[in-house]
Motif scaffolding. Sequence first.
Motif, PDB file in Angstrom:
ATOM      1  N   GLN A   1       0.836  -1.205   0.000  1.00 38.97           N
ATOM      2  CA  GLN A   1       0.000   0.000   0.000  1.00 38.97           C
ATOM      3  C   GLN A   1       0.867   1.251   0.000  1.00 38.97           C
ATOM      4  OE1 GLN A   1      -2.550   0.369   3.395  1.00 38.97           O
ATOM      5  NE2 GLN A   1      -3.999   1.659   2.328  1.00 38.97           N
ATOM      6  N   TYR A   2       1.921   1.219   0.819  1.00 36.37           N
ATOM      7  CA  TYR A   2       2.819   2.362   0.894  1.00 36.37           C
ATOM      8  C   TYR A   2       3.473   2.612  -0.453  1.00 36.37           C
ATOM      9  CZ  TYR A   2       7.027   5.019   1.890  1.00 36.37           C
ATOM     10  OH  TYR A   2       8.016   5.954   1.847  1.00 36.37           O
ATOM     11  N   THR A   3       3.936   1.543  -1.104  1.00 33.84           N
ATOM     12  CA  THR A   3       4.610   1.677  -2.393  1.00 33.84           C
ATOM     13  C   THR A   3       3.669   2.264  -3.438  1.00 33.84           C
ATOM     14  OG1 THR A   3       5.832  -0.309  -1.801  1.00 33.84           O
ATOM     15  CG2 THR A   3       6.047   0.433  -4.045  1.00 33.84           C
ATOM     16  N   MET A   4       2.422   1.779  -3.449  1.00 34.56           N
ATOM     17  CA  MET A   4       1.440   2.298  -4.399  1.00 34.56           C
ATOM     18  C   MET A   4       1.136   3.764  -4.127  1.00 34.56           C
ATOM     19  SD  MET A   4       0.639   0.194  -6.609  1.00 34.56           S
ATOM     20  CE  MET A   4      -0.508  -0.883  -7.337  1.00 34.56           C
ATOM     21  N   GLU A   5       0.892   4.071  -2.874  1.00 32.42           N
ATOM     22  CA  GLU A   5       0.504   5.439  -2.527  1.00 32.42           C
ATOM     23  C   GLU A   5       1.638   6.424  -2.753  1.00 32.42           C
ATOM     24  OE1 GLU A   5      -1.169   5.377   1.373  1.00 32.42           O
ATOM     25  OE2 GLU A   5      -3.065   4.572   0.618  1.00 32.42           O
ATOM     26  N   GLU A   6       2.841   5.967  -2.505  1.00 34.82           N
ATOM     27  CA  GLU A   6       4.008   6.835  -2.691  1.00 34.82           C
ATOM     28  C   GLU A   6       4.127   7.258  -4.143  1.00 34.82           C
ATOM     29  OE1 GLU A   6       8.020   7.941  -3.534  1.00 34.82           O
ATOM     30  OE2 GLU A   6       7.128   6.053  -4.214  1.00 34.82           O
ATOM     31  N   GLN A   7       3.654   6.401  -5.051  1.00 41.63           N
ATOM     32  CA  GLN A   7       3.687   6.701  -6.476  1.00 41.63           C
ATOM     33  C   GLN A   7       2.458   7.493  -6.915  1.00 41.63           C
ATOM     34  OE1 GLN A   7       6.055   4.959  -9.014  1.00 41.63           O
ATOM     35  NE2 GLN A   7       7.167   5.327  -7.143  1.00 41.63           N
ATOM     36  N   GLY A   8       1.576   7.759  -5.971  1.00 42.41           N
ATOM     37  CA  GLY A   8       0.368   8.491  -6.303  1.00 42.41           C
ATOM     38  C   GLY A   8      -0.682   7.627  -6.974  1.00 42.41           C
ATOM     39  N   LEU A   9      -0.617   6.328  -6.721  1.00 42.39           N
ATOM     40  CA  LEU A   9      -1.590   5.426  -7.329  1.00 42.39           C
ATOM     41  C   LEU A   9      -2.544   4.921  -6.260  1.00 42.39           C
ATOM     42  CD1 LEU A   9       0.972   3.381  -9.390  1.00 42.39           C
ATOM     43  CD2 LEU A   9      -0.558   5.106 -10.303  1.00 42.39           C
ATOM     44  N   GLY A  10      -3.818   5.188  -6.479  1.00 42.63           N
ATOM     45  CA  GLY A  10      -4.797   4.739  -5.497  1.00 42.63           C
ATOM     46  C   GLY A  10      -5.339   3.368  -5.866  1.00 42.63           C
ATOM     47  N   VAL A  11      -5.068   2.404  -5.014  1.00 46.29           N
ATOM     48  CA  VAL A  11      -5.625   1.063  -5.219  1.00 46.29           C
ATOM     49  C   VAL A  11      -6.386   0.719  -3.955  1.00 46.29           C
ATOM     50  CG1 VAL A  11      -5.098  -1.376  -5.525  1.00 46.29           C
ATOM     51  CG2 VAL A  11      -3.761   0.325  -6.721  1.00 46.29           C
ATOM     52  N   ASP A  12      -7.549   0.164  -4.111  1.00 49.71           N
ATOM     53  CA  ASP A  12      -8.315  -0.239  -2.949  1.00 49.71           C
ATOM     54  C   ASP A  12      -7.524  -1.304  -2.176  1.00 49.71           C
ATOM     55  OD1 ASP A  12     -11.753  -0.354  -2.439  1.00 49.71           O
ATOM     56  OD2 ASP A  12     -10.314  -1.405  -1.198  1.00 49.71           O
ATOM     57  N   VAL A  13      -7.396  -1.075  -0.845  1.00 48.80           N
ATOM     58  CA  VAL A  13      -6.599  -2.023  -0.040  1.00 48.80           C
ATOM     59  C   VAL A  13      -7.143  -3.425  -0.103  1.00 48.80           C
ATOM     60  CG1 VAL A  13      -5.193  -1.625   1.974  1.00 48.80           C
ATOM     61  CG2 VAL A  13      -7.430  -0.507   1.802  1.00 48.80           C
ATOM     62  N   ARG A  14      -8.452  -3.555  -0.301  1.00 48.28           N
ATOM     63  CA  ARG A  14      -9.070  -4.879  -0.303  1.00 48.28           C
ATOM     64  C   ARG A  14      -8.398  -5.829  -1.291  1.00 48.28           C
ATOM     65  NH1 ARG A  14     -14.266  -2.254   1.828  1.00 48.28           N
ATOM     66  NH2 ARG A  14     -13.325  -0.395   0.958  1.00 48.28           N
ATOM     67  N   TYR A  15      -7.971  -5.284  -2.430  1.00 48.53           N
ATOM     68  CA  TYR A  15      -7.307  -6.134  -3.422  1.00 48.53           C
ATOM     69  C   TYR A  15      -5.964  -6.611  -2.897  1.00 48.53           C
ATOM     70  CZ  TYR A  15     -10.870  -4.184  -6.465  1.00 48.53           C
ATOM     71  OH  TYR A  15     -12.062  -3.811  -7.008  1.00 48.53           O
ATOM     72  N   ILE A  16      -5.249  -5.680  -2.258  1.00 51.95           N
ATOM     73  CA  ILE A  16      -3.947  -6.055  -1.697  1.00 51.95           C
ATOM     74  C   ILE A  16      -4.145  -7.060  -0.564  1.00 51.95           C
ATOM     75  CG2 ILE A  16      -1.836  -5.179  -0.647  1.00 51.95           C
ATOM     76  CD1 ILE A  16      -2.519  -2.455  -1.932  1.00 51.95           C
ATOM     77  N   MET A  17      -5.216  -6.845   0.211  1.00 50.51           N
ATOM     78  CA  MET A  17      -5.511  -7.767   1.316  1.00 50.51           C
ATOM     79  C   MET A  17      -5.756  -9.178   0.807  1.00 50.51           C
ATOM     80  SD  MET A  17      -8.165  -5.653   3.532  1.00 50.51           S
ATOM     81  CE  MET A  17      -7.735  -4.746   4.963  1.00 50.51           C
TER      82      MET A  17
END
Lengths: 417, 88
Positions: A269-285
Motif C-alpha cells: 500500500q505504501y509503495t502504491m501510494e508513494e507513487q500516487g496510485l490509489g488502489v483499494d486495499v481490499r485487493y492487496i488484502m
Amino acid sequence: MTVPPLIKREFKEYAEKHRLSPQEQEKLMAIVEAVYQKSTYDPEEPVGVVSAQSLSEPATQMTMRTYHFAGTAGIQVTLGLPRMIEIFDARKEPRTPTMTIHIDKEHQSIEQVKKIAEQIKEVKLKDIVVSNVIDLTDMWIKCRLDSAKVKEFDIDAASLPKKIKLRGAEASYEGGNLTLKSKNLDIRALYKMKYALLETHIKGIKGVSQVVVTKEEDEWVINTLGSNLKQVFEIEGVDYARSFCNNMFEMYEVLGIEAGRTAIINQAQYTMEEQGLGVDVRYIMLLADLMTVDGEIKAIGRYGISGQKASVLVRASFEETKKHLVAASVRGEKDQLKGAIENIILNQLAPIGTGAFDLVGRIPEGFVAEEEEETTGKKASKTPSGEKSKAAKEKKHKKVKAAKPKKEAKKSKKSRK
Amino acid sequence: MIMAAPSKIDILKHELVPKHEILTAAEKKELLEKVNATEKQLPKILDSDPVIKKIEAKPGDVIKITRKSQTAGETVYYRIVAEKTKHH
C-alpha cells in the motif's frame, strides 16, 4: 448481514453529530445496511480476476513513470515497480532492508535517542582505522587506530584483540596500534586476512550500515538501512511494539504469519501510494491472504502459488508449459477440472458466477413421479414413494442451504484458488 | 555454552500482532459447521510460528484471529495449527 464495526462506528459519530432521533437512526441504518449489502460481491464472483486487474493496471503506470530510487529521511530506499516485484515475488532479502524504530516515552530526549542510535549502527574495524601496513618479511598487519573515532564510538581499544577471531593469526594492541601476526607464511593468505580484518564487526548490530534520526510528529524515530529486528527489540529504550522493518520475512520470523501478512499489505500500500496510485486495499488484502494461507509466505509467481496449483492445465497455461505437461504425464497426473481456468481452456461452463451453482428445484408437497407409479403398483407404492419424495425434497432443500454458506466462505475459497 | 538472557519483549504486545485465541473443541466444531468446511480447508498457521509457540497451541487447534482492519474496523479470521514437518 450486519455492517462491519467501522461503518457502525462512523454511523454512530454521524448520528451524534446531527442529533438524530432513535427513529431516524433506525431508518437511516436500514438504508446503510441495504447499500452495504449491494456493495458486497455476489457469491462465486471471480474476485481474484478483479483484483489482478485492479493491481496490474496501476502497475503499468508505474513502469512508465519511475524506475529509480527515491529518498525518505535521507536513506535511499527501493520504491516503485522494483519494490512491488520484490514484495509479490516474496524475496527473502529486499534490496534495501530498512527498519523504522520508535522510542518509548522515557527516552524521548535527543541525547538518549542518539545513544540508542549509536548502539544500533554497526561499526567495523575499517571505520576506526586511519592506515594499515602489511609487513611481508615478518608476516604481520599493523593498523593505526583513529583515536578521535575510537572516542566518538565509545570503544574500548584494549578489548579489540578479543573481537578479532581469524584463523591462524594472533592480534595484540599497544599504544593506538593493532597488530595482527600471522602464523602462516603464505603472502596471498595475508592479503586476504587484511580484508577480513578490516571487515571485523566491532560494535552495534550487524548489517545496519546507516542510521538516521528524525522527528516525526513530536517524537523521535530512528530509520536505518539494514535490518535485524530481533536484536533491536532487545535494546533498552526501543518501543518494540511499534517498531517494524520492511522485510516481511523477518516480520514473519520474529512476529508470526499474521504480522507478515500485515507487513505485505502495508508495504504494498505504501509503495502504491508513494507513487500516487490509489488502489483499494481490499485487493492487496486478498493477495496478502493468498500469499499466507499455508502459514508461510509464498510468492505469487511460478515458484509460488501459480506453480503449485492443483490443476496441470492451469500450471501449463501460466509459464513453463512443456515442463509441467511432461512432468504431469510422467507422474500420470489427473486433472479434476474443478477450477475456472481449466474449464475455459476446454470450452466448458466454468464454475464462476452463476456457473458455480446447480439448478435446484423444490418438489411440491405430495408429488409422486409418474414412472415410479407405473412400475410398482398403485397401492403398494403410495406410502414408500411418498416418503421417498419427502426425503428427496429434504435432501434437496439441504443442498440449497448448503450452497448459502458459500457466501461467507467465499473469501477463503477464492484464496485457495 | 552461554545461554541467551531471557527476552524482555512480548511479541503479543506488538501492534502488528493481532489477538490470537485458541478455540475449544466445541467452538471448533461449531465453526466448521457454520462455515461448512473441513479442517483441511481452513487457512494454516505453522506450529513453528512465534505466536503459536507463545500461546502454546498444538497442531489441530483452531486459532481465532481478531484482526484490525482498515476497511472493516475489525475482522475475524481462523487458522488451523499445522505441523511444519508435515508441511512441504
